[in-house]
Motif scaffolding. Structure first.
Motif, PDB file in Angstrom:
ATOM      1  N   ARG A   1     -20.427  10.236   7.183  1.00  0.00           N
ATOM      2  CA  ARG A   1     -19.154  10.722   7.939  1.00  0.00           C
ATOM      3  C   ARG A   1     -18.668  11.822   7.917  1.00  0.00           C
ATOM      4  O   ARG A   1     -17.776  11.820   9.343  1.00  0.00           O
ATOM      5  CB  ARG A   1     -18.013   9.554   6.925  1.00  0.00           C
TER       6      ARG A   1
ATOM      7  N   ALA B   1      -7.671   2.873   5.604  1.00  0.00           N
ATOM      8  CA  ALA B   1      -8.578   3.983   4.512  1.00  0.00           C
ATOM      9  C   ALA B   1      -7.425   5.005   4.920  1.00  0.00           C
ATOM     10  O   ALA B   1      -7.823   5.938   5.626  1.00  0.00           O
ATOM     11  CB  ALA B   1      -9.916   4.484   4.790  1.00  0.00           C
ATOM     12  N   ASP B   2      -6.268   4.941   4.308  1.00  0.00           N
ATOM     13  CA  ASP B   2      -5.049   6.230   4.197  1.00  0.00           C
ATOM     14  C   ASP B   2      -5.488   7.082   4.175  1.00  0.00           C
ATOM     15  O   ASP B   2      -4.858   8.274   4.410  1.00  0.00           O
ATOM     16  CB  ASP B   2      -4.219   5.608   3.413  1.00  0.00           C
ATOM     17  N   HIS B   3      -6.599   7.304   3.155  1.00  0.00           N
ATOM     18  CA  HIS B   3      -6.999   9.235   2.062  1.00  0.00           C
ATOM     19  C   HIS B   3      -7.729   9.400   3.243  1.00  0.00           C
ATOM     20  O   HIS B   3      -7.946  11.007   2.590  1.00  0.00           O
ATOM     21  CB  HIS B   3      -7.216   8.837   0.816  1.00  0.00           C
ATOM     22  N   LEU B   4      -8.275   8.886   3.979  1.00  0.00           N
ATOM     23  CA  LEU B   4      -9.181   9.491   4.989  1.00  0.00           C
ATOM     24  C   LEU B   4      -8.243   9.840   6.611  1.00  0.00           C
ATOM     25  O   LEU B   4      -8.507   9.486   7.544  1.00  0.00           O
ATOM     26  CB  LEU B   4     -10.366   8.608   5.491  1.00  0.00           C
TER      27      LEU B   4
ATOM     28  N   VAL C   1     -14.784   1.587   9.320  1.00  0.00           N
ATOM     29  CA  VAL C   1     -14.113   2.352   8.287  1.00  0.00           C
ATOM     30  C   VAL C   1     -14.854   1.527   7.372  1.00  0.00           C
ATOM     31  O   VAL C   1     -14.836   2.795   6.379  1.00  0.00           O
ATOM     32  CB  VAL C   1     -12.277   1.902   8.596  1.00  0.00           C
ATOM     33  N   LYS C   2     -14.651   0.740   7.438  1.00  0.00           N
ATOM     34  CA  LYS C   2     -15.232  -0.601   6.586  1.00  0.00           C
ATOM     35  C   LYS C   2     -16.994  -0.432   5.974  1.00  0.00           C
ATOM     36  O   LYS C   2     -17.374  -0.197   4.838  1.00  0.00           O
ATOM     37  CB  LYS C   2     -14.794  -1.500   6.514  1.00  0.00           C
TER      38      LYS C   2
ATOM     39  N   GLY D   1      -9.291   7.713   9.170  1.00  0.00           N
ATOM     40  CA  GLY D   1     -10.103   6.593   8.374  1.00  0.00           C
ATOM     41  C   GLY D   1     -11.554   6.458   8.033  1.00  0.00           C
ATOM     42  O   GLY D   1     -12.283   5.766   7.613  1.00  0.00           O
TER      43      GLY D   1
ATOM     44  N   ARG E   1      -6.349   4.328  10.941  1.00  0.00           N
ATOM     45  CA  ARG E   1      -7.303   4.571   9.313  1.00  0.00           C
ATOM     46  C   ARG E   1      -7.565   3.400   8.915  1.00  0.00           C
ATOM     47  O   ARG E   1      -8.422   3.265   8.707  1.00  0.00           O
ATOM     48  CB  ARG E   1      -6.515   5.477   8.020  1.00  0.00           C
TER      49      ARG E   1
ATOM     50  N   ARG F   1       0.515  -0.987  -0.178  1.00  0.00           N
ATOM     51  CA  ARG F   1      -0.027   0.096   0.136  1.00  0.00           C
ATOM     52  C   ARG F   1       0.885   1.941   0.114  1.00  0.00           C
ATOM     53  O   ARG F   1       0.711   1.966  -1.191  1.00  0.00           O
ATOM     54  CB  ARG F   1      -0.755   0.286   0.924  1.00  0.00           C
TER      55      ARG F   1
END
Lengths: 129, 338
Positions: free
Chosen positions: B131, B253-256, B122-123, B260, B250, A125
């Motif tokens: 959110r 969900a690295d971009h959040l 997160v998922k 996350g 996170r 990742r």
């Protein structure tokens, strides 16, 4: 003496048996424990696969970072070198560039290689490998 | 729990609540919490302060504990302070600070419905409601926690506010690392960098110290409770924001970057609106480095419980292998800050 299957192949067979045969039949905590075991076996196999040359090359780069003499016998002891690097960082020897940048670049490369062994999913990742 | 244990617990609850009689049904262990043992209870009080039927949680220490965690009496006091400050926490009811009822100290609190497990929160988009609204709610909750200041009643055990919160933490983590005799170059670099870049001391507030996805409950509409107060102490308000935004919370969900679940912006803005305090972006990044160091040292401590033979769980054995995740983040954050 080399035997076949070797240690890595045995671990790999154990991992497949746990992941493919055992885990699908379980649920809840038992399944979780087996998946932890799959992870442990897979990590052990990856770590065993690191060749002596790769480890020695890494130790050499740490020794260079520490400006150790080519004949310094500490070059052969990876664990002692890591300790020495930690202690040198602690007392501020790497506070300023260019040694700081050199140290961070090397630590990043080392940590990346370790991460590829301990957690390849996270490594993929982060680094797209 | 055995019938005898349940009977002892029922008699104790009756005494605490001033009820004529109490009936307890043990609904089993609740998931989550490697450190604490949580059990769901259905309790019917005949008379007294809580007459009627209630869904409660019994929280008891596990035998092995993490170095920094408060005991149940202190956690109970923290929950009371948070509840009084209007933070969304399960209402703490009764504390038993000895081993006369159960084999270890414990307390009971109201059971709040919701899901806590970080990866699921997160998922699973059906959880937590909108959110951005959830992130904003968390920002407001955190502002509520930070309204608790040194001197607050019942929290004397937290000691005096540190004169220099960042350096107090550096000294603490250095001590933990040295006690393990761990010499990891990246963690040494983290400590060194943190020392060289410490923000000047400012406000000191109650820092939750584990405010993150996985430690709050949500239902399909939004947040229901903030949990796990066992690490709280006086600190820099930006410390909790850095912990909350750290990459490892996170859950992929690295971009959040806010836990996350959302971008940082709605979380920061709601925090600012309620606290009246500006979010210092550099200080948050600083405390993200601190967060990664803290997590790495705690992981090493937990792993040490396995290595020392104190405990044998596979989860503890593996947790040391998580440390490079924190180390790579420390390198990237400190390189970017150069």
């Amino acid at each position: 003496m080399s035997v076949s299957p070797d240690a890595i192949e045995l671990l790999d067979a154990a991992r497949r048996a746990l992941a493919d045969e055992v885990a699908p039949r379980l649920s809840g905590d038992a399944r979780y424990q087996v998946l932890l075991a799959v992870n442990a076996v897979a990590t052990a196999a990856r770590e065993l696969s690191v060749s002596g040359e790769v480890a020695a090359a890494q130790a050499n780069r740490v020794a260079d970072l520490l400006r150790l003499d080519p004949s310094d016998e500490r070059r052969a002891n990876a664990e002692a070198l890591e300790r020495l690097l930690a202690e040198s960082i602690r007392v501020g020897e790497f506070d300023d560039s260019p040694r700081r940048d050199e140290m961070l670049a090397e630590l990043r490369a080392m940590t990346r290689r370790t991460l590829e062994l301990t957690n390849p999913k996270v490594a993929a990742r982060r680094f797209g490998t | 729990m055995t019938p005898e244990t349940i009977e002892r617990l029922a008699r104790w609850l009756a005494r605490e609540a001033g009820a004529a009689r109490v009936e307890v049904v043990d609904d089993g262990r609740l998931s989550g919490g490697a450190i604490q043992d949580n059990r769901a209870l259905m309790v019917r009080f005949d008379g007294g302060a809580h007459a009627g039927e209630h869904s409660l949680v019994l929280r008891m220490s596990n035998p092995g504990t993490v170095e920094a965690s408060h005991d149940r009496a202190r956690e109970f006091a923290l929950l009371k302070a948070a509840f009084a400050a209007g933070v969304s926490v399960p209402e703490p009811l009764y504390l038993c600070d000895d081993d006369t009822v159960l084999e270890r100290p414990f307390f009971v609190m109201r059971r709040v419905p919701g899901v806590g497990l970080g990866p699921r929160v997160v998922k699973d988009g059906a959880l937590g409601g909108d959110r951005d609204a959830l992130a904003a709610r968390l920002g407001r909750e955190l502002a509520g926690i930070h309204s608790i200041r040194p001197g607050a009643s019942g929290l004397d055990f937290l000691g005096d506010a540190p004169a220099d919160p960042a350096r107090a933490l550096i000294a603490l983590y250095r001590g933990w690392l040295d006690a393990l005799d761990a010499r990891r170059p990246v963690l040494e670099w983290a400590l060194r960098w943190l020392d060289l870049n410490a923000p000047p001391p400012g406000d000191v507030v109650l820092s939750h110290r584990d405010f993150r996805t996985g430690n709050y409950l949500v239902d399909e509409r939004g947040l229901t409770a903030v949990l796990d107060w066992e690490f709280a102490g006086w600190g820099d308000p930006m410390e909790d924001l850095g912990w909350f935004c750290s990459r490892f919370w996170r859950f992929g969900a690295d971009h959040l970057e806010a836990g996350g679940i959302a971008a940082r912006e709605p979380f920061y803005r709601a925090y600012e609106d309620v606290s009246g305090r500006r979010v210092d972006h550099d200080a948050v990044r600083y405390y993200e480095v601190m967060a990664n160091l803290r997590w790495a040292v705690i992981a090493l401590q937990q792993c040490h419980r396995f290595v020392s033979g104190a405990e044998s769980g596979l989860e503890l054995a593996l947790i040391g292998r998580r440390v490079p995740e924190m180390e790579i983040e420390i390198i990237d954050l400190t390189q970017a800050a150069a």
